[in-house]
Design a protein around this motif. Structure first.
Motif: not given
Length: 371
Positions: A263-276, A291-296
């Motif tokens: 779950s932590k790795e997935l959360a970090i990947t959301y934050q690394l992404a340019t666009v979801f 999840e993407a919106l919370f990840s900004k």
């Protein structure tokens, strides 16, 4: 108040329904510690998915040798005696099911229904599965005191397909796991990027890679865009269809398939992404959007159904069947960092309506409304 839960998925399901169930119990126990929360688990799980380390949360297993062996019968009916012994005031079926006989024992009940996709898209399910799902959901919705729908879209479907009165249905949105709301260090992000060989810039899609999720449309949209796509989720036969297209169009270097992230790795990947990007055909809600919106991370998703409910007024919406439409919007966001930042910032403001405290309050009001 003593509150009981049908907790099979709390202890045995790692994904959507399990996450919903665990998060709901966690936030209620945290924000309303004066209550007692009983989790009725049909059988012990060797893997620990939920730690009942809160003083007011209790795991309850079948109490007789017969029901330990025939635990599905316990879930359906035998559990009633345990609920009376534990003096349960409200029983909440977290995934469309409640046991038979609650009213006879004067136990109030609530059932959450997440979606009726098997009714809208019957071709995605076997005949047998459709009949079983319909029977369970219809029976529970009729017998319960209150139905919780996770979106206005699901509420409308419950009224249409199950013929349940709107007065009996309350919409309470889902949230997401706390791990997606954390800020992670540059070092943590570098570690995940290195482990999974993530590119500097990439488009992200999360969810089971199945036909309804429509990931092939994303692959087609980026065919002539200088970017990469990361698909995270369990693979199905539909994945083979995507891989065939990738091979036929020499896109092997542009698409990365991943699964098994924590779950932590997935959360970090959301934050690394340019666009979801999430061009799903239909969902009961669409947790990955939250999840993407919370990840900004700025979101592009489907322009109909539940998706505007989850994505809010500032996400980007497209026709999920229109490859060119999606391509244009992806290029627009990739080429404009200030626009991405604006969308991400406004999306983060919007998503606060799905925070733990708000959801806990609305669920507790549902329970109290029964008395």
């Amino acid at each position: 108040m003593n509150i009981g839960y049908e907790a099979k998925r709390v202890f045995h399901n790692k994904t959507g329904l399990g996450n919903y169930s665990r998060d709901l119990v966690r936030i209620l126990a945290t924000y309303y510690p004066e209550n007692h929360y009983f989790l009725y688990n049909p059988k012990k799980n060797k893997e620990t998915l939920f730690n009942t380390n809160l003083d007011n949360v209790f795991e309850k297993l079948p109490s007789t040798p017969f029901h330990k062996k025939f635990y599905n019968l316990w879930r359906q009916k035998g559990i009633i005696n345990d609920l009376k012994t534990d003096k349960i005031d409200v029983f909440h079926g977290l995934s469309g099911e409640i046991p038979t006989g609650l009213k006879n024992k004067n136990i109030k009940s609530v059932v959450t229904i997440h979606d009726l996709i098997f009714m809208r898209y019957p071709h995605l399910y076997s005949f047998f599965d459709r009949k079983i799902h319909f029977y369970k959901f219809k029976k529970s919705a009729k017998q319960t005191d209150l139905v919780i729908a996770i979106s206005e879209q699901t509420k409308a479907d419950i009224i249409t397909y199950l013929k349940i009165s709107a007065d009996k249905i309350k919409v309470v949105y889902q949230g997401c796991q706390d791990v997606f709301k954390q800020n992670y260090s540059l070092e943590e992000k570098k570690e995940v990027a290195l482990k999974y060989n993530l590119p500097q810039e990439f488009i992200l899609n999360v969810g089971t890679i199945e036909e309804r999720k429509n990931a092939l449309t994303i692959v087609k949209a980026i065919k002539n865009i200088d970017t990469k796509l990361v698909l995270i989720g369990k693979q199905t036969d539909y994945s083979d269809k995507i891989k065939t297209y990738i091979k036929e169009n020499n896109l092997e270097e542009k698409v990365i398939f991943l699964q098994g992230l924590s779950s932590k790795e997935l959360a970090i990947t959301y934050q690394l992404a340019t666009v979801f990007v999430y061009p799903s055909i239909f969902e009961g809600f669409g947790i990955p959007i939250i999840e993407a919106l919370f990840s900004k991370t700025p979101v592009i998703t489907t322009n109909s159904g539940v998706f505007p409910e989850a994505g809010g007024p500032n996400s980007v919406y497209v026709n999920p069947d229109n490859v060119e439409d999606l391509k244009v919007q992806i290029e627009k966001l990739l080429g404009n960092e200030s626009l991405r930042n604006e969308i991400a910032s406004k999306g983060f403001e919007f998503v606060q309506k799905f925070n733990d405290e708000v959801i806990a309050s609305e669920i507790m009001q549902c329970y109290k409304s029964l008395f």
